[in-house]
Design a protein around this motif. Sequence first.
Motif, PDB file in Angstrom:
ATOM      1  N   MET A  92      30.673  63.032 -19.984  1.00  0.00           N
ATOM      2  CA  MET A  92      31.542  62.166 -19.483  1.00  0.00           C
ATOM      3  C   MET A  92      30.841  61.040 -19.054  1.00  0.00           C
ATOM      4  O   MET A  92      31.312  59.704 -19.053  1.00  0.00           O
ATOM      5  CB  MET A  92      32.126  63.072 -18.252  1.00  0.00           C
ATOM      6  N   PHE A  93      29.467  61.062 -18.418  1.00  0.00           N
ATOM      7  CA  PHE A  93      28.758  59.987 -18.041  1.00  0.00           C
ATOM      8  C   PHE A  93      28.467  59.126 -18.891  1.00  0.00           C
ATOM      9  O   PHE A  93      28.416  57.877 -19.027  1.00  0.00           O
ATOM     10  CB  PHE A  93      27.563  60.317 -17.466  1.00  0.00           C
ATOM     11  N   VAL A  94      28.427  59.619 -20.506  1.00  0.00           N
ATOM     12  CA  VAL A  94      28.230  58.744 -21.526  1.00  0.00           C
ATOM     13  C   VAL A  94      29.192  57.799 -21.886  1.00  0.00           C
ATOM     14  O   VAL A  94      28.857  56.626 -21.927  1.00  0.00           O
ATOM     15  CB  VAL A  94      27.627  59.650 -22.736  1.00  0.00           C
ATOM     16  N   GLY A  95      30.403  58.263 -21.834  1.00  0.00           N
ATOM     17  CA  GLY A  95      31.676  57.629 -22.142  1.00  0.00           C
ATOM     18  C   GLY A  95      31.860  56.504 -20.744  1.00  0.00           C
ATOM     19  O   GLY A  95      32.273  55.382 -21.281  1.00  0.00           O
ATOM     20  N   TYR A  96      31.501  56.705 -19.605  1.00  0.00           N
ATOM     21  CA  TYR A  96      31.524  55.899 -18.619  1.00  0.00           C
ATOM     22  C   TYR A  96      30.411  54.851 -19.085  1.00  0.00           C
ATOM     23  O   TYR A  96      30.617  53.562 -18.644  1.00  0.00           O
ATOM     24  CB  TYR A  96      31.412  56.571 -17.249  1.00  0.00           C
ATOM     25  N   ALA A  97      29.231  55.237 -19.179  1.00  0.00           N
ATOM     26  CA  ALA A  97      27.957  53.960 -19.454  1.00  0.00           C
ATOM     27  C   ALA A  97      28.660  53.187 -20.691  1.00  0.00           C
ATOM     28  O   ALA A  97      28.382  52.092 -20.539  1.00  0.00           O
ATOM     29  CB  ALA A  97      26.856  54.685 -19.777  1.00  0.00           C
ATOM     30  N   ILE A  98      29.151  53.920 -21.662  1.00  0.00           N
ATOM     31  CA  ILE A  98      29.392  52.691 -22.950  1.00  0.00           C
ATOM     32  C   ILE A  98      30.538  51.981 -22.290  1.00  0.00           C
ATOM     33  O   ILE A  98      30.406  50.641 -22.690  1.00  0.00           O
ATOM     34  CB  ILE A  98      30.113  53.759 -23.834  1.00  0.00           C
ATOM     35  N   GLY A  99      31.597  52.354 -21.764  1.00  0.00           N
ATOM     36  CA  GLY A  99      32.498  51.202 -21.152  1.00  0.00           C
ATOM     37  C   GLY A  99      31.710  50.422 -20.240  1.00  0.00           C
ATOM     38  O   GLY A  99      32.328  49.341 -20.344  1.00  0.00           O
ATOM     39  N   TYR A 100      31.068  50.723 -19.267  1.00  0.00           N
ATOM     40  CA  TYR A 100      30.355  49.984 -18.527  1.00  0.00           C
ATOM     41  C   TYR A 100      29.601  48.891 -19.113  1.00  0.00           C
ATOM     42  O   TYR A 100      29.600  47.613 -18.584  1.00  0.00           O
ATOM     43  CB  TYR A 100      29.540  50.707 -17.359  1.00  0.00           C
ATOM     44  N   TYR A 101      28.902  49.198 -20.041  1.00  0.00           N
ATOM     45  CA  TYR A 101      27.995  48.155 -20.567  1.00  0.00           C
ATOM     46  C   TYR A 101      28.605  47.327 -22.078  1.00  0.00           C
ATOM     47  O   TYR A 101      28.171  46.375 -22.383  1.00  0.00           O
ATOM     48  CB  TYR A 101      26.626  48.943 -21.083  1.00  0.00           C
ATOM     49  N   ALA A 102      29.671  48.177 -22.536  1.00  0.00           N
ATOM     50  CA  ALA A 102      30.011  47.577 -23.711  1.00  0.00           C
ATOM     51  C   ALA A 102      31.202  46.668 -23.543  1.00  0.00           C
ATOM     52  O   ALA A 102      31.731  45.850 -24.530  1.00  0.00           O
ATOM     53  CB  ALA A 102      30.528  48.629 -24.777  1.00  0.00           C
TER      54      ALA A 102
END
Length: 124
Positions: free
Chosen positions: A1-11
């Motif tokens: 879940m946190f990987v998806g959050y990080a992708i959304g945050y940085y991408a």
Amino acid sequence: MFVGYAIGYYAIEMAMPFIAKLGYADQFESISRRPRTDWPLLIAGFTPIPFKIFTLASGAVGMPLAPFRRAIGAASAYLVAGAIRLGGEKAEVALRRHIEPVGWIALVLFVGLIAWLWLRHQGA
């Protein structure tokens, strides 16, 4: 879940030119400035839409990690487990049989609520 959050945050910065080209940059900025709550993620846990979409969106709008973590924990485990605990074996059988229609109903209600709030805001 946190990987998806990080992708959304940085991408999101890479996606902003595309969002602007489609004409939605102002709407996205408006959403990003609003206070973030965790209730959309709670509802998302019951919808048939893949939860990863909601994790990406949470990161993209910069939802704080504490409410995000609380919501994904509740949506992914506690709500379904609580329903089964309250209703017992019958609730488990009913959830297994009807989880997809329940998810679609939750999604329709959520979209209806958003539409109602938007229309109410437009008329004010």
